[in-house]
Design a protein around this motif. Structure first.
Motif: not given
Lengths: 744, 423, 167, 113
Positions: A724-725, A728-729, A731-732
């Protein structure tokens, strides 16, 4: 053309005619076992049998109705109807509707199929009555009739192909009806596979017709209509094809030869012509009514039907016609010779069928298409009669098929004997019986053929005619051989030959022999009992209690009346059918008028240069002489019973006869060349291509992916939170990219 | 005068007035309910009940309340304090909030200013939403007690609430389908129409229509389950769980649970009355229509009509009491269910019945719209019969299964016996 | 400052703090309760957006059903607080917060700031009402609606399969 | 007047809180709750967009409903999906806990490469 408005009912009658057998098949398939369960086996089978007969009989009745109201009221050449029901395929450039075509040719075939079909259904109700899978048999049989009707009634080549494959399927299913015996299953497979070769030819023929129509008059690759003539997208339908083909074929005569030969390959497969005949004798593994219906009377004649339907193509190509008649002649002689070496009664008849089919192709090849159909009809009568008669004999003789075990059956089976004798006379060409008329017509057509059929400098038509005479001699010889061996009263060595088989206690022996069969199931090296064992295998597993093997105490009994009735009807047809059809050239006029479109025959066909007037004048005497020669040979050799030279001990057989028994080694050499050769070839391919090329590529990808996996496995650490980390990276990064206007 | 005063208030204050009107009544009636329940139970169980404090024991609830609040407020050790204190409040609030959309009088004149608290366009959904919140108090109380029995009680309560919530929702969905609105006041005004569209002088209370009857029965059973009353009182089953979720509560906090339970029953009866029993209407008679149709009696009918208006709060409270009485009656009559029985009733009987009812209503409305009223009622009967037959078929299959299992067990025992004998 | 704004500020503060509570609470029960509060306040935010139907559905579905299920599961399994605890020095904590801050600042600068002057249109009569939702649900969105119902069915079957006792 | 950005920032805050929660918490149940919170955050932004859409105030309900209800309908579908997801997810969590009474998500890495 008659206006259809007065005959609206025809539209539904025709589709009903086709659907009835399918309905019957559906009923048998869905409710067959149920009926047997509900009503008990005996009355349930009575009901099922009568229903099966009724459905086909209804079709026959409808066909008779059509004949009575249409074909007997109007001249034949205006009786052409096209009925469209619904669209099967509907594309922009191609429309294939389900449509039926009613003309003299198709109604003739329909009458033949449903008439003989319903007789044989009637026969089968008795013949199959103690088989375990009664309803399955009638399912297939009804379905066969339905597909056959589609084949002959269809108005386009695709639908014809559906029927073509459908009857092939039914034939396959019925040959392998007793599939528990491996031999039968193999025979079914053989029939199916050999037929595929022919079907490929037919498909290619259809494709090339389509290609020809489409490329010459159709729509080019840019989508523009080249000629305004072809606006109807139904260009696989006969009316379109026949309307367009003559002008195309006139300008491209080579295409005519190619298409004709491809179509002929299809016909060869279905009608068992020379290289592809090998499946038909093996097809005798099916139940005898099937042999009579499918492998003698109807399905195998669909090749002739195809030639008749597409005869326009053949008439444009004298070369193809010559090849057709030559192949027919070769087949006729070849199969007739093989028939001399056969001891199995059904095999004799099978080879005789092949030979007669060759005869029909001879007629078609010399341009007398209606004569081919004429012989189809008469042959259907007497060959169905002969097969059903042989079925009756087999039924009476405890499923023994070896003629060497018969003899003197006149005493026991008088009705069958008389009927089969009529059939034998008919096929041999004894004057005034039906076979005589059609055979005369064939020979006549051959000798007076108007074709310039000069293949490689040989006058083909005359050659074929003389071959026909020769085959007539052979036919009468082997048919009388069969008849005398089966029914003949031996003048010299006394008794019925099955009396020589030692007696045995039924049950004890039976279990023993079953055990033996079990242990050496496929080893028939001891071929005295070859057929005996085979029959045991095929039938024994179904009803071991009721059937006992043939032994010296066996007393043959006449078959049930429902079978006798069929035999008698067919015998009557065999006697009078030919004469009836031939009087006043009835059939000739009827069939010759059948074509959707009339067209001007190509000029090349008018030119005739051979002169057989002398032969034609004395043709009647020649053929009578031929029959007499054959008959007297058979009488001389076989009137004293089974000659020593054809006895159980095959070492005493003549080399020719042994050779003929094996079918002139044709079958086995085919399998050796194509089977083993193909195996070797594929082995080579396997070694080169599979081992190095394909395996190499596959292994390369495997290695590549495993290397990639090694590289990426660090990220695959099974920790969801890490995933997930990373997500999200990512996605950023994506958001950043989008907001920076990256998508613009 | 009163009207002017209220209508001149700030809207927020006006809402407060309405809330106080409603919940004040609900709280006020709790002691009366307690007394009524105990007396009724006593009567039904052939004993006297409380009769010492005050006339007919009327002051008994007051005495009980004083005793309750004077008790020591005991907090067990090792509990989660926050949740422990939160739970009674969470149990208390939804019970009263449930009535937020419930009109206890016609929305005309004075009453229109006092009721309902908020006549929103999703009133029925509001009822469902708030009733689903009722579980939190119980669940959290069960958890906060730090006690196995309490926890079990809480678990049971939450499972039970979720299960019965479904059937309740679907049964109300059938009514919504008929009414065509989620607004409570429209549900009530729909019920003042002619009965079945045929009888002009009788009001069409939902309980008087066939599908409404089915829905009403299902709703009432679900209401019993949602308020954790007998025979669905498994969360507080004394014989199994001591007291269930409120075992560890005493004094004021227990009082809150007590209060909220009675209030919930009262309010649920009110909801039932609103949706199924014609709301605040006194009798299922359409006085105004009668007055028009029978001019000779019109004065009397008009009098009844106005009485219906002025007495509507009384009628409504009477209906609430009626519902409450049925609660007590059921409690006195039926034994407590087993847990699996509870679940199977919820999932296998009530939910299918509610769905079937919903389907029947849908078919009925559809056919009525397409082919008219008579065909609609015919379709009602036909589809009900079809569903009944289906249900019986399923039931028959179930019976077969159970009998075959029994038979198998018998056979096994028999064989065992045989073997023993042979050995 | 009008009532509506005050209401919004209160609700959003409650929602945010409850959201923080979900993440920071040690015990799952407390997380769940915070989530309940969060969802409740979101439901009320829906009400302020005049989406009454959605708000009530939010309460029914999330607060009334889903969160009760959560509580049920937590209690049934008797899950205690994270035994290992939430490691404050977890290596992922700092980068996660960093990422969140980055994303927040990025989006707020790029999206929220430009949208700040967005007009607040007066909604029509019936905006967010059951009729409006029902009409579009059963006309334009009827296929997704059916698919969603099938999805729920599959969810039920899956849950039963997953949770039943092994025989 | 409440600006759209206010709603969106609440939504964004809740979403990011959920995201951080998923990354830093180790209990599967709490992670699941965080997912639900993220879904809710997105729902909130959907609803606010639907309300603030400039065409809301144009035309009558029956004609334009499908236009301006899109956001709310989407939220309904998200709720339906979330309900199904919770049913299955909690079932999975139940079965996980049955095998291991004290679950740390980091320990559930049987599928690691």
């Amino acid at each position: 053309m008659i206006s259809l408005e007065n005959y609206n009912w025809l539209h539904s009658v025709i589709i009903l005619m086709v659907l009835m057998p399918f309905l019957g098949a559906l009923f048998q398939a869905l409710y067959g076992k149920l009926t047997e369960c509900l009503l008990g086996v005996k009355s349930g089978r009575w009901l099922l049998g009568s229903l099966a007969f009724t459905f086909v009989g209804t079709s026959f009745g409808l066909a008779l109705l059509v004949v009575k109201d249409i074909f007997l009221k109007h001249p034949a050449d205006v009786c052409c109807f096209r009925f469209t029901y619904f669209d099967w395929i509907n594309l922009e450039v191609l429309r294939v509707p389900v449509e039926m075509f009613l003309d003299p040719l198709s109604i003739t075939m329909v009458l033949l199929i449903t008439g003989v079909g319903s007789l044989i259904h009637l026969y089968s109700t008795a013949y199959m009555s103690d088989d375990a899978e009664y309803s399955r048999f009638f399912t297939y049989l009804n379905m066969f009739i339905g597909f056959m009707l589609i084949l002959v009634l269809s108005n386009n080549l695709l639908l014809l192909f559906v029927g073509w494959e459908g009857v092939g399927l039914c034939s396959y299913l019925l040959i392998g009806f007793w599939y528990k015996n491996l031999e039968n299953a193999k025979a079914a497979n053989k029939a199916f596979i050999v037929n595929r070769i022919g079907d490929l030819g037919l498909l290619l023929g259809i494709f090339s017709i389509a290609f020809l129509l489409h490329s010459t008059y159709g729509i080019n690759s840019a989508g523009n209509v080249i000629t305004p003539q072809i606006l109807d997208p139904r260009w696989l339908s006969y009316d379109i094809i026949f309307g367009l083909l003559p002008s195309i074929l006139t300008s491209y005569p080579d295409y005519a030869t190619a298409i004709a030969l491809l179509l002929f390959v299809g016909a060869m497969g279905k009608s068992a012509q020379f290289p592809l005949y090998v499946w038909l004798p093996d097809a005798m593994a099916g139940p005898t009514p099937v042999s009579a219906l499918i492998h003698a009377a109807t399905m195998v004649t669909s090749g002739i039907f195809l030639l008749n339907r597409m005869h326009m193509v053949f008439e444009f190509s004298p070369y193809a016609s010559a090849i057709v008649s030559v192949v027919g002649a070769i087949t006729a002689v070849w199969a007739a010779l093989i028939a001399f070496g056969q001891t199995d009664i059904k095999k004799v008849l099978a080879y005789s069928t092949v030979s007669q089919l060759g005869y029909m192709f001879m007629a078609c090849g010399v341009g007398a298409y209606w004569v081919g159909m004429f012989h189809v009809l008469t042959h259907a009568f007497f060959k169905a009669l002969l097969f059903l008669g042989s079925g009756a004999v087999i039924y009476a003789m405890a499923h023994e098929q070896d003629m060497r075990r018969y003899g003197n059956l006149w005493r026991y089976l008088p009705v069958t004997g008389i009927c089969m004798m009529i059939g034998t006379f008919a096929i041999a060409g004894i004057p005034l019986l039906s076979g005589f008329w059609s055979k005369e017509a064939i020979l006549h057509a051959a000798f007076e053929s108007s074709y310039p059929a000069n293949l490689l400098g040989v006058d083909v038509a005359t050659l074929v005619g003389w071959t026909g005479v020769f085959v007539a001699i052979l036919t009468s010889a082997y048919m009388f051989r069969m008849h005398l061996l089966t029914f003949g009263i031996p003048f010299v060595n006394g008794a019925e030959r099955w009396r020589l088989i030692p007696a045995h206690d039924h049950h004890h022996h039976h279990s023993e022999s079953e055990g033996a069969v079990e242990s050496e199931k496929y080893d028939f090296s001891d071929d005295t009992f070859n057929f005996y064992r085979r029959e045991l295998c095929s039938h024994g597993c179904h009803h071991s209690d009721e059937h006992h093997a043939l032994d010296k105490n066996h007393e043959p009994k006449e078959v049930p009346y429902s079978m006798q009735v069929v035999l008698v009807i067919l015998a009557i047809l065999s006697i009078f059918g030919g004469f009836f059809l031939h009087q006043h050239h009835f059939l000739e006029h009827f069939l010759s008028s059948s074509s959707a479109v009339s067209w001007v025959k190509p000029e090349i066909l008018v030119d005739s240069y051979h002169d057989n007037h002398g032969v034609l004048e004395s043709l009647l005497y020649i053929s009578i002489l031929a029959v007499t020669i054959g008959m007297s040979y058979a009488l001389i050799v076989y009137s004293r019973g089974l000659p020593e030279k054809e006895g159980y001990n095959e070492e005493k057989w003549s080399r020719f006869r042994l050779f003929a028994k094996d079918g002139f080694m044709f079958d086995s050499s085919l399998s050796r060349i194509f089977g083993r050769g193909g195996y070797k070839l594929s082995e080579g391919f396997w070694y080169v291509f599979d081992n190095f090329l394909i395996d190499g590529i596959v292994n390369m990808f495997g290695k590549l992916s495993s290397i990639c996996g090694e590289m990426t496995r660090f990220f695959q650490n099974g920790n969801i939170r890490f995933y997930i980390f990373m997500m999200s990276l990512a996605i950023l990064v994506i958001i950043f990219y989008i907001l920076k206007g990256g998508l613009n | 005068m009163l009207e002017e005063f209220i209508s001149n208030l700030h809207p927020v204050l006006a809402i407060f007035v309405r809330i106080i009107c409603f919940s004040g009544i609900a709280i006020m009636f709790v002691p009366i309910q307690v007394w009524w329940e105990r007396r009724l139970l006593g009567w039904m169980q052939d004993r006297v009940g409380p009769n010492r404090v005050g006339p007919f024991g009327l002051l008994q609830p007051v005495a009980d309340a004083i005793k309750l609040f004077l008790k020591e407020d005991h907090v067990p050790s090792g509990v989660d304090k926050f949740i422990y204190y939160l739970a009674p409040i969470l149990a208390f609030l939804p019970a009263f909030a449930l009535g937020g959309t419930m009109p206890w009088a016609p929305a005309e004149g004075l009453y229109g200013l006092l009721t309902p608290v908020a006549d929103i366009n999703i009133g029925v959904l509001y009822v469902l939403a708030i009733s689903s919140l009722g579980s939190y108090g119980v669940v959290l109380a069960g958890y906060a007690g730090n006690n196995k029995y309490s926890l079990l009680g809480g678990l049971r309560a939450s499972a039970q609430l979720i299960s019965y919530e479904l059937a309740m929702t679907v049964s109300l969905a059938a009514i919504i389908l008929v009414t065509g609105s989620l607004r409570m006041s429209e549900v009530v005004s729909y019920q003042t129409g002619p009965l079945w569209g045929i009888f002009p002088y009788i009001q069409n209370w939902n309980l008087l229509t066939p599908t409404g009857l089915v829905a009403g029965v299902i709703f009432f059973i679900c209401a019993i389950a949602e308020t954790n009353r007998a025979p669905f009182d498994l969360p507080e089953a004394e014989s199994e769980l001591i007291g269930g979720y409120h075992t560890e509560y005493s004094s004021f906090k227990f009082g809150l649970f007590f209060l909220s339970e009675y209030a919930a029953r009262f309010v649920f009866s009110g909801v039932f009355a609103t949706i199924f029993l014609g709301g605040y209407n006194m009798l299922p008679v359409r006085w105004d229509i009668l007055a028009v149709d029978f001019p000779g009696w019109s004065e009397w009918f008009y009098f009844m009509h106005s009485a219906n208006y002025w007495l509507s709060p009384v009628a409504f409270i009477a209906k609430c009491f009626l519902g409450f009485t049925v609660f007590v009656w059921v409690r006195a009559t039926l034994p407590r269910l087993r847990y699996d029985q509870l679940m199977s009733i919820g999932w296998k009987s009530l939910l299918p019945a509610a769905v079937a009812n919903f389907i029947v209503v849908a078919v009925w409305i559809m056919v009525t719209n397409l082919y008219g009223m008579i065909a609609g009622y015919a379709s009602l009967v036909v589809s009900a019969i079809i569903l009944l037959v289906l249900y019986l078929n399923i039931k028959a299959v179930g019976f077969n299964e159970s009998t075959s299992t029994k038979r198998r067990i018998k056979m096994a025992k028999f064989n065992l016996k045989e073997n023993e004998e042979s050995n | 400052m009008q009532g509506r704004e005050i209401l919004f500020i209160v609700l959003s503060l409650v929602a945010c703090f409850a959201g923080l509570g979900v993440v920071l609470a040690k015990h799952p029960i407390k997380s769940a309760l915070s989530l309940v509060v969060n969802m409740f306040s979101i439901a009320f935010l829906y009400f302020t957006l005049e989406a009454n139907m959605l708000g009530i559905t939010q309460i029914m579905v999330y607060v009334g059903a889903i969160m009760v299920l959560f509580l049920f599961v937590v209690m049934l399994l008797n899950i205690g607080s994270d035994r290992s605890g939430m490691k404050i020095l977890d290596l992922k904590l700092v980068p996660a917060i960093l990422i969140a801050l980055l994303m927040f600042s990025l989006i707020s600068f790029q999206v929220l700031y430009p949208l700040f002057g967005m007009q607040y249109p007066v909604a029509d009569e019936g905006f967010g009402s059951p009729e409006a939702i029902g009409k579009s649900l059963f006309s334009q969105y009827v296929l997704p609606f059916e698919v969603a119902s099938v999805l729920l069915l599959v969810g039920i079957v899956g849950a039963i399969l997953l949770a039943r006792r092994k025989a | 007047m409440i600006p759209l950005s206010a709603y969106l920032s609440v939504s964004l805050f809740l979403f990011l809180t959920g995201l951080v929660g998923i990354i830093i918490r180790q209990s599967p149940v709490v992670m699941f709750m965080c997912i639900e919170m993220m879904l809710n955050a997105v729902n909130l932004s959907f609803v606010s967009f639907a309300r603030y859409a400039p065409w809301v105030a144009s035309g009558d309900i029956t004609q334009t409903a499908s236009q301006w209800m899109t956001g709310e309908i989407t939220v309904l579908f998200v709720m339906a999906v979330a309900a199904a997801e919770v049913a299955v997810g909690l079932g999975m969590i139940m079965s996980i806990y049955k095998n291991e009474p004290d679950v740390n998500v980091d320990a559930l890495s049987n599928l690691k490469g």
